[in-house]
Scaffold this motif. Structure first.
Motif, PDB file in Angstrom:
ATOM      1  N   UNK A  96       0.955  -1.211   0.029  1.00 49.93           N
ATOM      2  CA  UNK A  96       0.275  -0.088   0.073  1.00 49.93           C
ATOM      3  C   UNK A  96       0.811   1.345  -0.049  1.00 49.93           C
ATOM      4  N   UNK A  97       1.866   1.014   0.831  1.00 46.28           N
ATOM      5  CA  UNK A  97       2.850   2.227   0.964  1.00 46.28           C
ATOM      6  C   UNK A  97       3.472   2.535  -0.546  1.00 46.28           C
ATOM      7  N   UNK A  98       4.061   1.666  -1.131  1.00 44.24           N
ATOM      8  CA  UNK A  98       4.714   1.804  -2.541  1.00 44.24           C
ATOM      9  C   UNK A  98       3.868   2.183  -3.468  1.00 44.24           C
ATOM     10  N   UNK A  99       2.552   1.806  -3.502  1.00 49.40           N
ATOM     11  CA  UNK A  99       1.631   2.087  -4.683  1.00 49.40           C
ATOM     12  C   UNK A  99       0.905   3.393  -4.289  1.00 49.40           C
ATOM     13  N   UNK A 100       0.211   3.649  -3.251  1.00 48.57           N
ATOM     14  CA  UNK A 100      -0.306   4.684  -3.030  1.00 48.57           C
ATOM     15  C   UNK A 100       0.243   5.986  -2.075  1.00 48.57           C
ATOM     16  N   UNK A 101       1.379   5.829  -1.713  1.00 50.64           N
ATOM     17  CA  UNK A 101       2.067   6.909  -0.835  1.00 50.64           C
ATOM     18  C   UNK A 101       3.503   7.399  -1.670  1.00 50.64           C
ATOM     19  N   UNK A 102       4.146   6.042  -1.827  1.00 54.87           N
ATOM     20  CA  UNK A 102       5.398   6.599  -2.427  1.00 54.87           C
ATOM     21  C   UNK A 102       5.313   6.849  -4.010  1.00 54.87           C
ATOM     22  N   UNK A 103       4.437   6.459  -4.821  1.00 56.35           N
ATOM     23  CA  UNK A 103       4.226   6.823  -5.879  1.00 56.35           C
ATOM     24  C   UNK A 103       5.414   7.161  -6.911  1.00 56.35           C
ATOM     25  N   UNK A 104       6.304   6.143  -6.974  1.00 55.46           N
ATOM     26  CA  UNK A 104       7.587   6.556  -7.641  1.00 55.46           C
ATOM     27  C   UNK A 104       7.122   6.403  -9.019  1.00 55.46           C
ATOM     28  N   UNK A 105       7.924   7.381  -9.955  1.00 51.03           N
ATOM     29  CA  UNK A 105       7.590   7.217 -11.396  1.00 51.03           C
ATOM     30  C   UNK A 105       8.026   5.904 -12.083  1.00 51.03           C
ATOM     31  N   UNK A 106       7.259   5.548 -13.004  1.00 56.24           N
ATOM     32  CA  UNK A 106       7.629   4.215 -13.704  1.00 56.24           C
ATOM     33  C   UNK A 106       8.510   4.591 -14.596  1.00 56.24           C
ATOM     34  N   UNK A 107       9.408   3.643 -15.287  1.00 59.01           N
ATOM     35  CA  UNK A 107       9.250   2.193 -14.476  1.00 59.01           C
ATOM     36  C   UNK A 107      10.002   2.028 -13.320  1.00 59.01           C
ATOM     37  N   UNK A 108       9.584   1.605 -12.101  1.00 63.84           N
ATOM     38  CA  UNK A 108      10.239   1.430 -10.879  1.00 63.84           C
ATOM     39  C   UNK A 108       9.984   0.077 -10.362  1.00 63.84           C
ATOM     40  N   UNK A 109      10.851  -0.902 -10.260  1.00 68.91           N
ATOM     41  CA  UNK A 109      10.479  -2.168  -9.829  1.00 68.91           C
ATOM     42  C   UNK A 109      11.080  -2.187  -8.353  1.00 68.91           C
ATOM     43  N   UNK A 110      10.665  -3.124  -7.631  1.00 67.53           N
ATOM     44  CA  UNK A 110      11.048  -3.342  -6.255  1.00 67.53           C
ATOM     45  C   UNK A 110      11.942  -4.546  -6.111  1.00 67.53           C
ATOM     46  N   UNK A 111      12.891  -4.370  -5.487  1.00 71.15           N
ATOM     47  CA  UNK A 111      13.992  -5.714  -5.296  1.00 71.15           C
ATOM     48  C   UNK A 111      13.717  -6.175  -3.899  1.00 71.15           C
ATOM     49  N   UNK A 112      12.994  -7.462  -3.860  1.00 74.17           N
ATOM     50  CA  UNK A 112      12.397  -8.024  -2.714  1.00 74.17           C
ATOM     51  C   UNK A 112      13.498  -8.779  -1.917  1.00 74.17           C
ATOM     52  N   UNK A 113      13.845  -8.678  -0.606  1.00 77.55           N
ATOM     53  CA  UNK A 113      14.427  -9.844   0.271  1.00 77.55           C
ATOM     54  C   UNK A 113      13.287 -10.024   1.172  1.00 77.55           C
ATOM     55  N   UNK A 114      12.673 -11.428   0.987  1.00 77.70           N
ATOM     56  CA  UNK A 114      11.636 -11.853   1.626  1.00 77.70           C
ATOM     57  C   UNK A 114      11.023 -12.813   0.992  1.00 77.70           C
ATOM     58  N   UNK A 115       9.813 -13.523   1.579  1.00 76.68           N
ATOM     59  CA  UNK A 115       9.278 -14.694   1.031  1.00 76.68           C
ATOM     60  C   UNK A 115       7.869 -14.165   0.177  1.00 76.68           C
ATOM     61  N   UNK A 116       7.212 -15.372  -0.071  1.00 79.11           N
ATOM     62  CA  UNK A 116       5.996 -15.231  -1.206  1.00 79.11           C
ATOM     63  C   UNK A 116       4.835 -14.272  -0.677  1.00 79.11           C
ATOM     64  N   UNK A 117       4.706 -13.991   0.739  1.00 77.54           N
ATOM     65  CA  UNK A 117       3.982 -13.018   1.158  1.00 77.54           C
ATOM     66  C   UNK A 117       3.852 -11.644   0.575  1.00 77.54           C
ATOM     67  N   UNK A 118       4.923 -11.410   0.363  1.00 78.49           N
ATOM     68  CA  UNK A 118       5.488  -9.997   0.073  1.00 78.49           C
ATOM     69  C   UNK A 118       5.048  -9.979  -1.469  1.00 78.49           C
ATOM     70  N   UNK A 119       5.528 -10.871  -2.318  1.00 76.69           N
ATOM     71  CA  UNK A 119       5.234 -10.907  -3.591  1.00 76.69           C
ATOM     72  C   UNK A 119       3.764 -10.954  -3.796  1.00 76.69           C
ATOM     73  N   UNK A 120       2.916 -11.581  -3.141  1.00 75.75           N
ATOM     74  CA  UNK A 120       1.635 -11.778  -3.522  1.00 75.75           C
ATOM     75  C   UNK A 120       0.880 -10.267  -3.162  1.00 75.75           C
ATOM     76  N   UNK A 121       1.323  -9.746  -2.214  1.00 73.39           N
ATOM     77  CA  UNK A 121       0.674  -8.259  -1.857  1.00 73.39           C
ATOM     78  C   UNK A 121       1.108  -7.161  -2.909  1.00 73.39           C
ATOM     79  N   UNK A 122       2.436  -7.260  -3.344  1.00 67.72           N
ATOM     80  CA  UNK A 122       2.846  -6.311  -4.390  1.00 67.72           C
ATOM     81  C   UNK A 122       2.122  -6.604  -5.563  1.00 67.72           C
ATOM     82  N   UNK A 123       1.767  -7.873  -5.838  1.00 68.39           N
ATOM     83  CA  UNK A 123       0.907  -8.232  -7.198  1.00 68.39           C
ATOM     84  C   UNK A 123      -0.486  -7.512  -7.113  1.00 68.39           C
ATOM     85  N   UNK A 124      -0.983  -7.806  -5.866  1.00 68.49           N
ATOM     86  CA  UNK A 124      -2.390  -7.071  -5.816  1.00 68.49           C
ATOM     87  C   UNK A 124      -2.472  -5.559  -5.987  1.00 68.49           C
TER      88      UNK A 124
END
Length: 306
Positions: A96-124
């Motif tokens: 929510x923070x990345x998509x609705x508050x940070x609002x970085x200009x595209x293209x902007x990917x996230x490098x994830x250190x973590x498990x599938x829970x983070x990936x699922x929520x980023x996809x949503x």
């Protein structure tokens, strides 16, 4: 001087008074409802009692390894009725923070250190990412990797955020990639800063311990999106339209759960002694936060008179 917390266990009048003060209970999970896969005794009945009194329950967890649907499956498997919209986890808060508050200009990917829970929520939230559970990064670093990181050929130029959560496959390669991205200007975020994870009746390294090497390398402190971050509190308030004065945070850890409630100016905080912190921790002169109430365990609230 801070007032001493009120002890609720075994005091039905105090429990009744406590319950009457609140409409919403924000419940931590690990250390409050369960430890690992062990559900504490009386939890299902306690939650049923709270709901029967018209109380609203929100499950607020810093564990980023699971997405909200995964948490609902765990709650269901343990006999706890819930719906996805009652669950607020740090992986969801981060997305929510990345998509609705940070609002970085595209293209902007996230490098994830973590498990599938983070990936699922980023996809949503429609956020592109790399890293995470990618098996290509679950290996030893090679001489070619050192060269590729040094000259940038191993890095994705579209990465604008490094998001660090609990990663059961953390290694030197992932830490090196995160370091290089942040050196090149990526925003450093953490799902949460919990130093430990309660599991199987003991403790293991938490998400905060995963991000510490990156902090040490970069000299930067990440923006944390789990408790006690008030960015998370604001998001919860906005989503659930709750009255902070009639809301109580229930947790086992002073520097996340209780501090979260105190800094969020909630109507109250309840510490339970089934997890990380004990009475002597908030009685210490340097205590990070002091709860308004405490009980031996959450199920002690069943001592209320109907």
């Amino acid at each position: 001087m801070l007032q001493s917390p009120k002890y609720l266990t075994g005091d039905s009048a105090a429990i009744n008074e406590f319950l009457d003060k609140f409409d919403v209970f924000l419940l931590d999970c690990d250390g409050v409802l369960w430890s690992g896969d062990h559900l504490f005794e009386g939890i299902v009945e306690t939650l049923e009692m709270l709901r029967s009194k018209g109380k609203r329950i929100v499950f607020v967890t810093n564990n980023s390894t699971k997405a909200r649907p995964d948490y609902q499956k765990k709650l269901t498997a343990m006999g706890i009725p819930s719906n996805v919209e009652e669950i607020f986890a740090s992986a969801y808060s981060s997305a929510i923070y990345i998509s609705r508050i940070l609002k970085l200009p595209a293209p902007n990917k996230v490098f994830v250190i973590g498990e599938s829970g983070i990936e699922t929520e980023l996809r949503t939230e429609g956020i592109p990412f790399i890293g995470g559970t990618d098996p290509a990064l679950r290996r030893d670093i090679t001489p070619e990797d050192f060269n590729g990181l040094a000259d940038g050929s191993l890095l994705d130029p579209d990465v604008g955020v490094v998001l660090a959560g609990l990663d059961f496959h953390i290694n030197y390669l992932k830490l090196s990639m995160a370091f290089q991205y942040i050196r090149r200007g990526a925003t450093f975020l953490a799902t949460n800063l919990d130093s430990t994870l309660p599991m199987s009746h003991t403790f293991f390294p938490g998400a905060g311990s995963i991000s510490i090497p990156i902090v040490n390398m970069t000299g930067q402190t990440p923006i944390a999106l789990g408790k006690p971050s008030q960015a998370m509190m604001d998001a919860i308030e906005g989503k659930f339209q709750l009255d902070r004065a009639r809301t109580c945070m229930v947790g086992d850890r002073l520097n996340t759960d209780i501090q979260f409630g105190v800094e969020g100016k909630l109507g109250g905080t309840l510490a339970v002694l089934t997890g990380v912190n004990k009475k002597e921790h908030w009685e210490a002169a340097d205590a990070v936060a002091v709860p308004a109430y405490y009980a031996d365990k959450l199920s002690d609230l069943r001592g209320a008179t109907s």
